[in-house]
Design an enzyme around this catalytic site. Sequence first.
Site, mmCIF file in Angstrom:
data_model
loop_
_atom_site.group_PDB
_atom_site.id
_atom_site.type_symbol
_atom_site.label_atom_id
_atom_site.label_comp_id
_atom_site.label_asym_id
_atom_site.label_seq_id
_atom_site.Cartn_x
_atom_site.Cartn_y
_atom_site.Cartn_z
ATOM 1 N N SER A 98 0.485 -0.966 0.337
ATOM 2 C CA SER A 98 -0.041 0.145 -0.435
ATOM 3 C C SER A 98 0.763 0.806 -0.222
ATOM 4 O O SER A 98 1.315 2.197 1.054
ATOM 5 C CB SER A 98 -1.034 -0.092 1.399
ATOM 6 O OG SER A 98 -0.098 0.216 2.016
ATOM 7 N N GLU B 162 -3.473 6.264 11.739
ATOM 8 C CA GLU B 162 -2.563 5.909 11.054
ATOM 9 C C GLU B 162 -3.393 6.356 9.278
ATOM 10 O O GLU B 162 -4.093 5.867 9.108
ATOM 11 C CB GLU B 162 -1.737 4.967 10.566
ATOM 12 C CG GLU B 162 -0.752 5.216 9.843
ATOM 13 C CD GLU B 162 0.054 3.561 10.008
ATOM 14 O OE1 GLU B 162 0.226 3.581 10.872
ATOM 15 O OE2 GLU B 162 1.152 3.844 8.881
ATOM 16 N N LYS C 15 10.090 5.081 7.384
ATOM 17 C CA LYS C 15 10.685 3.841 6.869
ATOM 18 C C LYS C 15 11.352 4.502 5.786
ATOM 19 O O LYS C 15 11.147 4.989 5.182
ATOM 20 C CB LYS C 15 9.490 3.440 5.808
ATOM 21 C CG LYS C 15 8.024 2.836 6.996
ATOM 22 C CD LYS C 15 6.742 2.295 5.724
ATOM 23 C CE LYS C 15 5.676 2.239 6.323
ATOM 24 N NZ LYS C 15 4.286 2.483 5.563
ATOM 25 N N ASP D 25 1.786 8.407 7.255
ATOM 26 C CA ASP D 25 2.865 7.553 6.408
ATOM 27 C C ASP D 25 2.434 8.147 4.876
ATOM 28 O O ASP D 25 3.368 8.705 4.979
ATOM 29 C CB ASP D 25 1.908 6.502 6.464
ATOM 30 C CG ASP D 25 2.518 5.119 5.988
ATOM 31 O OD1 ASP D 25 3.726 5.305 5.847
ATOM 32 O OD2 ASP D 25 2.239 4.067 6.026
ATOM 33 N N HIS E 56 8.351 -1.005 9.521
ATOM 34 C CA HIS E 56 8.404 -2.464 8.097
ATOM 35 C C HIS E 56 7.865 -1.932 7.437
ATOM 36 O O HIS E 56 7.317 -1.136 7.041
ATOM 37 C CB HIS E 56 8.447 -3.249 9.079
ATOM 38 C CG HIS E 56 6.978 -3.770 9.409
ATOM 39 N ND1 HIS E 56 6.304 -4.849 9.015
ATOM 40 C CD2 HIS E 56 5.699 -2.857 9.205
ATOM 41 C CE1 HIS E 56 5.219 -5.005 9.679
ATOM 42 N NE2 HIS E 56 4.832 -3.433 9.684
ATOM 43 N N GLN F 87 -6.249 -1.785 7.119
ATOM 44 C CA GLN F 87 -5.650 -2.186 6.766
ATOM 45 C C GLN F 87 -5.064 -3.425 7.914
ATOM 46 O O GLN F 87 -4.148 -3.927 7.642
ATOM 47 C CB GLN F 87 -4.832 -1.595 6.322
ATOM 48 C CG GLN F 87 -3.258 -2.007 5.634
ATOM 49 C CD GLN F 87 -2.580 -1.239 4.962
ATOM 50 O OE1 GLN F 87 -2.451 -1.194 3.531
ATOM 51 N NE2 GLN F 87 -1.582 -0.448 5.577
ATOM 52 N N GLU F 88 -5.058 -2.335 9.078
ATOM 53 C CA GLU F 88 -4.573 -2.737 10.325
ATOM 54 C C GLU F 88 -5.103 -2.591 11.745
ATOM 55 O O GLU F 88 -5.624 -1.305 11.708
ATOM 56 C CB GLU F 88 -3.395 -2.401 10.604
ATOM 57 C CG GLU F 88 -1.949 -2.332 9.457
ATOM 58 C CD GLU F 88 -0.750 -2.052 9.099
ATOM 59 O OE1 GLU F 88 0.171 -1.515 10.579
ATOM 60 O OE2 GLU F 88 0.344 -1.049 8.518
ATOM 61 N N GLU G 197 1.138 -9.273 7.293
ATOM 62 C CA GLU G 197 2.298 -9.060 8.303
ATOM 63 C C GLU G 197 1.902 -9.957 9.593
ATOM 64 O O GLU G 197 3.077 -9.587 10.588
ATOM 65 C CB GLU G 197 1.955 -7.136 8.565
ATOM 66 C CG GLU G 197 1.735 -6.373 7.143
ATOM 67 C CD GLU G 197 2.095 -5.058 8.051
ATOM 68 O OE1 GLU G 197 1.828 -5.025 8.995
ATOM 69 O OE2 GLU G 197 2.450 -4.476 6.859
ATOM 70 N N HIS H 198 -3.003 -5.652 2.587
ATOM 71 C CA HIS H 198 -2.359 -7.261 2.848
ATOM 72 C C HIS H 198 -2.976 -8.297 3.195
ATOM 73 O O HIS H 198 -1.826 -9.761 3.871
ATOM 74 C CB HIS H 198 -2.106 -6.213 4.349
ATOM 75 C CG HIS H 198 -0.673 -5.278 4.085
ATOM 76 N ND1 HIS H 198 -0.547 -4.987 5.156
ATOM 77 C CD2 HIS H 198 -0.248 -4.458 3.316
ATOM 78 C CE1 HIS H 198 0.365 -3.599 4.907
ATOM 79 N NE2 HIS H 198 0.266 -3.526 3.087
ATOM 80 N N LYS I 289 6.821 -0.445 15.135
ATOM 81 C CA LYS I 289 6.374 -1.355 14.233
ATOM 82 C C LYS I 289 6.292 -2.086 13.043
ATOM 83 O O LYS I 289 7.086 -1.666 12.430
ATOM 84 C CB LYS I 289 4.990 -0.181 12.769
ATOM 85 C CG LYS I 289 3.955 -0.984 12.643
ATOM 86 C CD LYS I 289 3.285 -0.058 12.005
ATOM 87 C CE LYS I 289 2.317 -0.124 10.939
ATOM 88 N NZ LYS I 289 1.886 0.486 9.870
ATOM 89 N N ASP J 42 -4.430 1.391 11.180
ATOM 90 C CA ASP J 42 -3.621 2.433 10.602
ATOM 91 C C ASP J 42 -4.978 2.019 9.107
ATOM 92 O O ASP J 42 -4.907 0.794 8.876
ATOM 93 C CB ASP J 42 -2.357 0.864 10.028
ATOM 94 C CG ASP J 42 -1.861 2.610 8.399
ATOM 95 O OD1 ASP J 42 -1.986 2.661 8.095
ATOM 96 O OD2 ASP J 42 -0.861 1.987 8.150
HETATM 97 P P1 PGA Z 1 3.063 -1.279 3.134
HETATM 98 O O1 PGA Z 1 2.293 -0.976 4.524
HETATM 99 O O2 PGA Z 1 4.447 -1.567 3.863
HETATM 100 O O3 PGA Z 1 2.504 -2.291 2.609
HETATM 101 O O4 PGA Z 1 2.855 0.108 2.775
HETATM 102 C C1 PGA Z 1 2.954 -0.856 5.272
HETATM 103 C C2 PGA Z 1 1.932 0.483 6.196
HETATM 104 O O5 PGA Z 1 0.776 0.554 5.523
HETATM 105 O O6 PGA Z 1 2.285 1.369 7.430
HETATM 106 ZN ZN ZN Z 2 0.188 2.848 7.091
#
Ligand code: PGA
Ligand code: ZN
Length: 423
Positions: free
Chosen positions: A43, A293, A348, A323, A376, A169-170, A211, A161, A399, A248
């Site tokens: 993403s 996030e 990141k 992010d 990560h 997503q998370e 993840e 994911h 994270k 997230d």
């Molecule tokens: P990605 O997801 O590594 O697929 O971008 C992680 C995130 O969005 O924090």
């Molecule tokens: Zn993110």
Amino acid sequence: MTNKIKKIQALEILDSRGNPTIRVKVTLENNINALAAVPSGASTGEFEALELRDGDANRYGGKGVLQACENINTKINKALKGEVVTDQKRIDRIMLDLDGTENKSNLGANAILGVSLACARAGAKAKNKPLYKYLGSTYGFKVKDFSSPVPMFNIINGGKHADSGLSIQEFMILPVGINGSAERIRVGSKIFHTLKTILSTKGYSTGVGDEGGFAPELNSHAQAFELIIKAIEESGYKVGEDIVFAIDAAANSFCDSQSNEYILKPENISLDYNQLIALYLEWIKKYPLFSIEDGLNEEDWDEWKEMKQKLISENKNLMIVTDDLTVTNTKRLQKAIDSNCANAIIIKPNQIGSLSETIECVKTAQKAGWKIIVSHRSGETCDDFIADLAVAVGADFLKAGSLSRGERLAKYNRLMKIEDELK
Ligand code: PGA
Ligand code: ZN
């Protein structure tokens, strides 16, 4: 026999999704050598530096990285040969100049980052220091009070994911009330395993996503929170005290580009940004949700600002995390600081493509009083560099996924090793 770079070699390897990525080996004149491997997102933010892929549909569906490896083995190797490896800022500068583009599209951000990280590791070895100490001193962080970042365990996976059908997503748990890395990881693992039992008893799948979090097909996002609450309580911990929640949303990934509406699949509803903010408010009131996030689209700066005002007025301690909005890019971060649209940032290294620029972004965020989350990517290797990075810069959080899958646990295991060393 000196700490000068003798040779830089790249190898195409596979990441945790089975897609190609780069591993770099740096060898010094004194024969010290070090490795580093580069992660890859799914993403991804539109404004990330360019990840160079071959585009040859006959190899790895176009995802090969042979050209990026070639760039390392030839151009970068030639430019850095003879450089003192501990001069990290100069090494990064040479590569940025050699590339000459804003988004590293010439050599590839994956190529540059791999070399940048491998040089840092070789530098640490040459100085005979653990990586976190070496990074701390190289970039002028206060070396004496390394504190351990709180892990953010992503125990339910959705979005791009997993095929759970969840749009968010998370779903993460943060052991903020527990002290020390080893104990936080033990508690996280206990909750993870309890959640597995709960899911399986209820007849849900216990397979995991990219993840390492579970990916059950739930009827609603609220159900994800409820299941996690049950898992925390059954594990004997206090929801909202020992453990708080983070999400997230990765909102880009469920925002319809035509209508600009956010589509929540399990509930089968489509929301405008105001309605989505209202939903976040509802969750904040109902659950110990501590951090949100990428709550909105990556280009909606005004809406982000509105989101922050509304959410913070409900809970002044809430973390509003960028992010995809900031992509570890100091310029975009500065714009976010100026527009007062968040108070925490995901860091990141592969979003920007060099260690020195990553650190610049961390320092800018810290100066503005923002919280730091070193992170990560969803496509990872067993490289554990980010654990050392998080400790070195004094990050508030790390994270690195869930409590399963080797490439996730490599980072948490490293955190425990560092804690043990610092005892
Ligand atoms: P990605 O997801 O590594 O697929 O971008 C992680 C995130 O969005 O924090
Ligand atoms: Zn993110």
